[in-house]
Enzyme design. Sequence first.
Site, PDB file in Angstrom:
ATOM      1  CG  HIS A 110      47.074  -5.299 111.549  1.00 60.38           C
ATOM      2  ND1 HIS A 110      46.161  -5.606 110.569  1.00 60.38           N
ATOM      3  CD2 HIS A 110      46.397  -4.570 112.464  1.00 60.38           C
ATOM      4  CE1 HIS A 110      44.995  -5.071 110.869  1.00 60.38           C
ATOM      5  NE2 HIS A 110      45.098  -4.450 112.012  1.00 60.38           N
ATOM      6  CD  GLU A 128      42.232  -2.318 111.699  1.00 58.99           C
ATOM      7  OE1 GLU A 128      43.284  -2.156 112.325  1.00 58.99           O
ATOM      8  OE2 GLU A 128      41.523  -3.330 111.818  1.00 58.99           O
ATOM      9  CG  HIS A 183      47.589  -2.202 110.017  1.00 57.74           C
ATOM     10  ND1 HIS A 183      47.455  -1.889 111.344  1.00 57.74           N
ATOM     11  CD2 HIS A 183      48.925  -2.213 109.759  1.00 57.74           C
ATOM     12  CE1 HIS A 183      48.659  -1.737 111.887  1.00 57.74           C
ATOM     13  NE2 HIS A 183      49.560  -1.928 110.939  1.00 57.74           N
ATOM     14  CG  HIS A 217      40.067  -7.542 123.771  1.00 59.39           C
ATOM     15  ND1 HIS A 217      39.884  -7.187 122.458  1.00 59.39           N
ATOM     16  CD2 HIS A 217      41.284  -8.126 123.836  1.00 59.39           C
ATOM     17  CE1 HIS A 217      40.937  -7.524 121.762  1.00 59.39           C
ATOM     18  NE2 HIS A 217      41.799  -8.105 122.558  1.00 59.39           N
TER      19      HIS A 217
HETATM   20 FE   LIG Z   1      43.680  -3.690 113.447  1.00 63.35          FE
END
Ligand SMILES: [Fe+2]
Length: 477
Positions: A382, A351, A376, A302
């Site tokens: 993560h 983020e 994050h 993706h």
């Molecule tokens: Fe992320």
Amino acid sequence: MPVTEFSVSEKYKYQNGFNAYHETEAVEGALPVGANNPQKAPLGLYNEKLSGTAFTAPRHENQQSWLYRILPASAHAPFAPRENSTYNTNPENKPHERIHQIPNQLRWDPFDMDETVDWVHSLHLVAGAGDPIMKAGIGMFIYAAGKDMHEHEAFYSADGDFLIVPQHGVLDIQTELGRILVRPNEICVIPRGIRYRVTLPEGPVRGYILELYQNHFTLPDLGPMGSNALANSRDFQAPVASFVEDHDGQNTYTILSKFAGHLFAAEQKHTPFDVVAWHGNYYPYKYDLGRFNTMGSISYDHPDPSIFTVLTAQSDRPGTAIADFVIFPPRWLVAEDTFRPPWYHRNTMSEFMGLIHGQYDAKTGGGFQPAGASLHNIMSAHGPDASTHEKASNAELKPMKVGEGSMAFMFESCLMVGVTDWGLKKCAKVQSDYNAESWEPLKPHFKRPTPGKMLNDLPRGSDGKIGDKSQVPHWTS
Ligand SMILES: [Fe+2]
């Protein structure tokens, strides 16, 4: 469906187009023809210019509007500090309340509603970077309010553009340039300096705000995707001119200014919402996230989540955003032989995520809830929680719809985002078990190949060289 079915109906008219040059008049003939600044403006109005960029900014970045109003914005008494000891949205101004830069992954339980305050006093800075004084950086706010702003108040931020993401409740926003109704699953941008009043027609509200201290939001380039994708320009809605007449001196209005993170107030004897007509490309606007034209893989893997960018504000380095507003809308996943949730990652970008409603498909463990948040930071590792990894690793890879009834979003930034005292402690929402619940339970699945199959265990001939070329990838000798 490409349009959100809102439970609260629209009640205003708009003009469509992102960064379009709009013109609108609430009374026929209020806009001058040709000249922006005629000696006598039509209908006895005052000319006023509102610039959102330096006069000499390049044409493709230049943003300004001309306002034709009953009295100019300058007709007020001097500003004085208001609630200086309690109202502070720029902790860098108060060294003992500095922003904490920490490498931990952070996640917050849903932030509390607060029905005792209005819009202005609902703003809590959770995280941010930079400083509005230098017009550099961003602020991330949670708002939670239960009261209308006073009938005779207006608010503006001199510090930056507000990107407002409602999570609960409806915002009825009366701006100088017209009225906007903003409901959950819509977003709204109110540029620096524009005065507005927020009322709550459906009761208490809660949501997120990204304040952009530098530049303005724009649409991301589409590259090989072509001329239509993601957030399409025609779906952004700007208000039409709408004005109030209250100039007989009977009422006192208060203009509240967020200036370097502090609140100031000035009084005037006339309504600030008296713009009868305007034209330009500097204005508030809204967008229905349900109209986002989501792109993704139809083969394998993706793409990076940047493919879900709704709006971006670029730094001076091309492709590197001071702030991206990214969403994770309902979408089809069809990729073959692919671990479909986000990969495990560490990024040079930070983020900050929130959830408007539903369940985010990368976090199915229950800890990331609507009205909560996560951060994050730069290079903080993560990815999917253990339960999501387990499910996704064993899922049948048939076409499937994810995110149905859900809308997660991300404020992504190239800056190291710090957390305020309020965000870290006072709000009392930080989850102490985030890592323990998400990633510490991850189990190793590595299985050592049988002896003889490993590269360093391969049988060697009497000359010491590996004997079987077919077992060795990228054989070079
Ligand atoms: Fe992320």
